[in-house]
Structure formats: structure tokens, C-alpha cells
Design a protein around this motif. Structure first.
Motif, PDB file in Angstrom:
ATOM      1  N   GLN A  26      29.035  41.167  43.894  1.00  0.00           N
ATOM      2  CA  GLN A  26      30.014  40.419  44.654  1.00  0.00           C
ATOM      3  C   GLN A  26      31.245  40.150  43.798  1.00  0.00           C
ATOM      4  N   LEU A  27      32.419  40.378  44.380  1.00  0.00           N
ATOM      5  CA  LEU A  27      33.693  40.027  43.784  1.00  0.00           C
ATOM      6  C   LEU A  27      34.454  39.197  44.805  1.00  0.00           C
ATOM      7  N   VAL A  28      34.798  37.980  44.443  1.00  0.00           N
ATOM      8  CA  VAL A  28      35.427  37.058  45.370  1.00  0.00           C
ATOM      9  C   VAL A  28      36.786  36.652  44.831  1.00  0.00           C
ATOM     10  N   GLU A  29      37.842  37.026  45.563  1.00  0.00           N
ATOM     11  CA  GLU A  29      39.207  36.666  45.187  1.00  0.00           C
ATOM     12  C   GLU A  29      39.596  35.334  45.817  1.00  0.00           C
ATOM     13  N   SER A  30      40.484  34.634  45.135  1.00  0.00           N
ATOM     14  CA  SER A  30      41.044  33.406  45.668  1.00  0.00           C
ATOM     15  C   SER A  30      42.425  33.187  45.078  1.00  0.00           C
ATOM     16  N   GLY A  31      43.194  32.317  45.712  1.00  0.00           N
ATOM     17  CA  GLY A  31      44.492  31.940  45.191  1.00  0.00           C
ATOM     18  C   GLY A  31      45.682  32.484  45.942  1.00  0.00           C
ATOM     19  N   GLY A  32      45.458  33.334  46.930  1.00  0.00           N
ATOM     20  CA  GLY A  32      46.556  33.878  47.697  1.00  0.00           C
ATOM     21  C   GLY A  32      47.196  32.828  48.589  1.00  0.00           C
ATOM     22  N   GLY A  33      48.359  33.177  49.130  1.00  0.00           N
ATOM     23  CA  GLY A  33      49.061  32.264  50.001  1.00  0.00           C
ATOM     24  C   GLY A  33      50.509  32.647  50.161  1.00  0.00           C
ATOM     25  N   LEU A  34      51.285  31.693  50.645  1.00  0.00           N
ATOM     26  CA  LEU A  34      52.711  31.880  50.873  1.00  0.00           C
ATOM     27  C   LEU A  34      53.491  31.334  49.692  1.00  0.00           C
ATOM     28  N   VAL A  35      54.431  32.116  49.212  1.00  0.00           N
ATOM     29  CA  VAL A  35      55.236  31.705  48.073  1.00  0.00           C
ATOM     30  C   VAL A  35      56.677  32.156  48.294  1.00  0.00           C
ATOM     31  N   GLN A  36      57.622  31.384  47.792  1.00  0.00           N
ATOM     32  CA  GLN A  36      59.034  31.722  47.922  1.00  0.00           C
ATOM     33  C   GLN A  36      59.452  32.743  46.883  1.00  0.00           C
ATOM     34  N   PRO A  37      60.489  33.526  47.176  1.00  0.00           N
ATOM     35  CA  PRO A  37      61.029  34.406  46.147  1.00  0.00           C
ATOM     36  C   PRO A  37      61.362  33.616  44.891  1.00  0.00           C
ATOM     37  N   GLY A  38      61.004  34.166  43.755  1.00  0.00           N
ATOM     38  CA  GLY A  38      61.199  33.478  42.492  1.00  0.00           C
ATOM     39  C   GLY A  38      60.081  32.539  42.113  1.00  0.00           C
ATOM     40  N   GLY A  39      59.160  32.300  43.020  1.00  0.00           N
ATOM     41  CA  GLY A  39      58.054  31.399  42.767  1.00  0.00           C
ATOM     42  C   GLY A  39      56.920  32.045  42.013  1.00  0.00           C
ATOM     43  N   SER A  40      55.835  31.286  41.856  1.00  0.00           N
ATOM     44  CA  SER A  40      54.687  31.726  41.078  1.00  0.00           C
ATOM     45  C   SER A  40      53.393  31.458  41.823  1.00  0.00           C
ATOM     46  N   LEU A  41      52.393  32.248  41.496  1.00  0.00           N
ATOM     47  CA  LEU A  41      51.071  32.114  42.086  1.00  0.00           C
ATOM     48  C   LEU A  41      50.063  32.706  41.121  1.00  0.00           C
ATOM     49  N   SER A  42      48.864  32.163  41.117  1.00  0.00           N
ATOM     50  CA  SER A  42      47.800  32.683  40.271  1.00  0.00           C
ATOM     51  C   SER A  42      46.597  33.059  41.123  1.00  0.00           C
ATOM     52  N   LEU A  43      46.126  34.276  40.961  1.00  0.00           N
ATOM     53  CA  LEU A  43      44.942  34.759  41.651  1.00  0.00           C
ATOM     54  C   LEU A  43      43.757  34.766  40.700  1.00  0.00           C
ATOM     55  N   SER A  44      42.576  34.571  41.243  1.00  0.00           N
ATOM     56  CA  SER A  44      41.363  34.698  40.462  1.00  0.00           C
ATOM     57  C   SER A  44      40.349  35.531  41.227  1.00  0.00           C
ATOM     58  N   GLN A 100      35.112  52.865  33.811  1.00  0.00           N
ATOM     59  CA  GLN A 100      36.025  53.594  32.953  1.00  0.00           C
ATOM     60  C   GLN A 100      37.448  53.065  33.092  1.00  0.00           C
ATOM     61  N   TRP A 101      38.268  53.329  32.083  1.00  0.00           N
ATOM     62  CA  TRP A 101      39.665  52.924  32.119  1.00  0.00           C
ATOM     63  C   TRP A 101      40.397  53.610  33.267  1.00  0.00           C
ATOM     64  N   TYR A 102      40.117  54.890  33.445  1.00  0.00           N
ATOM     65  CA  TYR A 102      40.691  55.651  34.539  1.00  0.00           C
ATOM     66  C   TYR A 102      39.664  55.786  35.649  1.00  0.00           C
ATOM     67  N   GLY A 103      40.158  55.872  36.852  1.00  0.00           N
ATOM     68  CA  GLY A 103      39.282  56.086  37.981  1.00  0.00           C
ATOM     69  C   GLY A 103      39.233  54.897  38.921  1.00  0.00           C
ATOM     70  N   THR A 104      38.724  55.166  40.089  1.00  0.00           N
ATOM     71  CA  THR A 104      38.604  54.155  41.133  1.00  0.00           C
ATOM     72  C   THR A 104      37.477  53.186  40.808  1.00  0.00           C
ATOM     73  N   PRO A 105      37.682  51.904  41.056  1.00  0.00           N
ATOM     74  CA  PRO A 105      36.613  50.932  40.792  1.00  0.00           C
ATOM     75  C   PRO A 105      35.340  51.229  41.562  1.00  0.00           C
ATOM     76  N   GLU A 106      34.234  50.912  40.939  1.00  0.00           N
ATOM     77  CA  GLU A 106      32.941  51.018  41.603  1.00  0.00           C
ATOM     78  C   GLU A 106      32.708  49.860  42.570  1.00  0.00           C
ATOM     79  N   TYR A 107      33.269  48.704  42.240  1.00  0.00           N
ATOM     80  CA  TYR A 107      33.095  47.508  43.051  1.00  0.00           C
ATOM     81  C   TYR A 107      34.453  46.927  43.412  1.00  0.00           C
ATOM     82  N   TRP A 108      34.530  46.406  44.631  1.00  0.00           N
ATOM     83  CA  TRP A 108      35.779  45.840  45.149  1.00  0.00           C
ATOM     84  C   TRP A 108      35.563  44.453  45.725  1.00  0.00           C
TER      85      TRP A 108
END
Length: 119
Positions: free
Chosen positions: A3-21, A101-109
């Protein structure tokens, strides 16, 4: 079960900042290259950033160099993407992936998290 679970997305203004995990489970996180991809509507999924197993090597898409920073904490099984100085072109669904590997498509998404840059 992997399992890979992303979080932290959202709406941000141009020039703004956001952190994903992205927090991983079900595999040996510290032995995998971790990558962030993004996909805008109607476009191909593009590699944004990669980080080696120990964090000693990173690589970025040219258009995000100097603005985005990838990092990882193997103790927390988590990879991060700090995004600064947002541009409208950064709008996309962001996915984390784990690669043997450094190159190649991820095995897990991960399932992806939406980032929208708008004023």
C-alpha cells in the motif's frame, strides 16, 4: 499487502507552497527507489522527481528544478515532495511510486492526490 497512500494535495495559489507525503507498507521501503509522478488531464504521466534508497541521490524534471524537493524518511516509510513557487502548469494528479531500479516504471503505485494551482 502493498500500500502507498498519498496525502497533502489541495488548492494552492500561484507562487504558493504545498507538501505531499506518501506512506508505504507491505514491502521493504528502504530498498526501493521512490519517485513522484504527475498527470494532467489529457497528458501522459510524467516523472517529476526520484530519490535513491538512502536519499543520497535525487533527480528532478527540468521544469521543477529549484522549486520542488524530494526527501524520504525510511524510519517512517514515507517519501515527501515539498513544492514551492507553484505555477499553473503544476496542476495535476500527483502519484508516488516505488521502484526496484533507478530506471524503469515503479512496481507499486499510490492512488494519487490532486494538486490544483489557481488564483
Amino acid at each position: 499487502q502493498v500500500q502507498l497512500v498519498e496525502s497533502g494535495g489541495g488548492l494552492v495559489q500561484p507562487g504558493g507552497s504545498l507538501s505531499l507525503s506518501c506512506t508505504a507498507s507491505g514491502f521493504t521501503f528502504s530498498t526501493y527507489v521512490m519517485k513522484w509522478y504527475r498527470q494532467a488531464p489529457g497528458k501522459e504521466r510524467d516523472l517529476v522527481a526520484s530519490i535513491s534508497t538512502t536519499g543520497g541521490m535525487t533527480k528532478y524534471k527540468d521544469s521543477v528544478k529549484g522549486r520542488f524537493t524530494i526527501s524520504r524518511d525510511n524510519g517512517k516509510n514515507t517519501v515527501y515532495l515539498q513544492m514551492n513557487s507553484f505555477e499553473p502548469e503544476d496542476t495535476a494528479v500527483y502519484y508516488c511510486g516505488a521502484s526496484r531500479q533507478w530506471y524503469g516504471t515503479p512496481e507499486y503505485w499510490g492512488q494519487g492526490t490532486q494538486v490544483t494551482v489557481s488564483s
